[in-house]
Design a protein around this motif. Sequence first.
Motif, PDB file in Angstrom:
ATOM      1  N   ALA A  76       0.952  -1.090   0.132  1.00  0.00           N
ATOM      2  CA  ALA A  76       0.141   0.171   0.112  1.00  0.00           C
ATOM      3  C   ALA A  76       0.911   1.268  -0.123  1.00  0.00           C
ATOM      4  O   ALA A  76       0.526   2.226  -0.628  1.00  0.00           O
ATOM      5  CB  ALA A  76      -1.041  -0.043   1.247  1.00  0.00           C
ATOM      6  N   THR A  86       2.264   1.964  -3.393  1.00  0.00           N
ATOM      7  CA  THR A  86       1.183   2.870  -4.328  1.00  0.00           C
ATOM      8  C   THR A  86       1.117   4.243  -3.950  1.00  0.00           C
ATOM      9  O   THR A  86       1.015   5.148  -4.978  1.00  0.00           O
ATOM     10  CB  THR A  86      -0.178   2.423  -4.108  1.00  0.00           C
ATOM     11  N   ILE A 100      -6.582  -1.729  -1.678  1.00  0.00           N
ATOM     12  CA  ILE A 100      -5.389  -1.115  -0.877  1.00  0.00           C
ATOM     13  C   ILE A 100      -5.558  -1.081   0.563  1.00  0.00           C
ATOM     14  O   ILE A 100      -6.561  -0.487   0.992  1.00  0.00           O
ATOM     15  CB  ILE A 100      -5.131   0.328  -1.447  1.00  0.00           C
ATOM     16  N   GLN A 101      -4.859  -1.763   1.227  1.00  0.00           N
ATOM     17  CA  GLN A 101      -5.080  -1.846   2.801  1.00  0.00           C
ATOM     18  C   GLN A 101      -3.696  -1.658   3.436  1.00  0.00           C
ATOM     19  O   GLN A 101      -2.805  -2.181   3.489  1.00  0.00           O
ATOM     20  CB  GLN A 101      -5.511  -3.171   3.130  1.00  0.00           C
ATOM     21  N   PHE A 102      -3.599  -0.779   4.402  1.00  0.00           N
ATOM     22  CA  PHE A 102      -2.488  -0.372   5.278  1.00  0.00           C
ATOM     23  C   PHE A 102      -2.682  -1.179   6.540  1.00  0.00           C
ATOM     24  O   PHE A 102      -3.470  -0.591   7.751  1.00  0.00           O
ATOM     25  CB  PHE A 102      -2.476   1.214   5.616  1.00  0.00           C
TER      26      PHE A 102
END
Length: 345
Positions: free
Chosen positions: A201, A204, A218-220
């Motif tokens: 992420a 990106t 998209i994952q933090f």
Amino acid sequence: MPSCGCHSKMQLTGILVNLGICFRGKGFMVTPQQISAGADSVMVLSAAKWHLLRRSVTWGRILLRHESIYPPSSGFEEEEIREKLLAFPGGSVDLVKQDSGIAVLTVNNPSRMNAFSGSMMVELEERVGQLEGWMEGKGLVVQGAAGTFCSGSDLNAVRAISSPQDGVKMCMFMQNTLTRLLRLPLFSVALVEGRALGGGAELTTACDFRLMSPGSVIQFVHKHMGLVPGWGGATRLVGIVGSQNALRMLGGSLKVDPEMGLQTGLADGVLEGSPAEACAFLQAERWLTCYTQGPAPVIRAIKKVVMSGRELPLEASLRAERDVFGTLWGGPANLQVLASKTKHK
Ligand SMILES: CC[C@@H](C(=O)O)C(=O)SCCNC(=O)CCNC(=O)[C@H](O)C(C)(C)COP(=O)(O)OP(=O)(O)OC[C@H]1O[C@@H](n2cnc3c(N)ncnc32)[C@H](O)[C@@H]1OP(=O)(O)O
């Protein structure tokens, strides 16, 4: 006020010229010819101007010269970190520079959902270095192999690099590399298919734009790791989506899908549906081409002036903009247009 003795004046001027930054103005400018003739026309700078100029030279040197954001005094010994990372092999970071001026950088470790091994972190830095030297470059697509983006650091490497000291060194290495990636004088887009997790992420956010394919996320996930972003992702995320959305995405470890990505500004576009995997790259390349059509010097100059506006204090940015402008005014692209009937339909 520092006595701007001849030596330091020459030294400062030498740095300016070396950076290709030549100020023009009342008494304030030296041409490269004057320098070689032993200029003594550099006027004594006021304390304020000296400080401002020194800061803008520093800024300019970091922005324009791909220098590390961490000096050795901060414990950042790049070679030492590189050796440690190479002890964790696997996968690759592949780079193809196309004649169109658009390059493709692929995070390639599909058996690990494109997780970054240590050697891939080193390869990423090397690819960014290659792109820094690519004068014909106008655009860059960053993608993952096998229809997924990147699942962050290789957890096997993470478990092995578990000391705080080594973790911070890996952090500085990746922050430095991703900052240089974002500062490349070309338009970059992250093509997000499948999942971009953790460091993925963060990767990106080190591109100018993000395009998401249907069903991508998209994952933090850092909070679930007992961490916060360490590759510069939090800093860049605030600039992209604002602090409230950044707090939500990090605090909630939100799975950002294409719809939420568009709503928050994290995504700049959503690719069309199936067979997405068949033409995701072609869609991304076509999208990017809308912004990279034209002479490479002009496209690269646009990124440079926007980067200056994004990162530099006002007056330093104005000076940087002026210097970039000065490289185009009366240049081939400018003269060619002026020679033709200029109409912008
Ligand atoms: C600064 C941030 C940085 C850091 O702190 O250093 C990080 O990025 S930490 C890592 C953050 N990433 C993760 O926590 C992702 C972990 N992986 C997953 O959650 C899942 O694998 C997935 C990505 C959601 C995919 O799930 P699924 O589709 O069920 O596939 P598998 O789980 O079976 O994965 C296939 C295969 O890939 C291996 N894998 C996946 N991610 C990683 C990774 N980050 N590191 C190492 N290996 C990874 C997974 O173990 C499977 O391998 P096998 O078990 O050998 O089949």
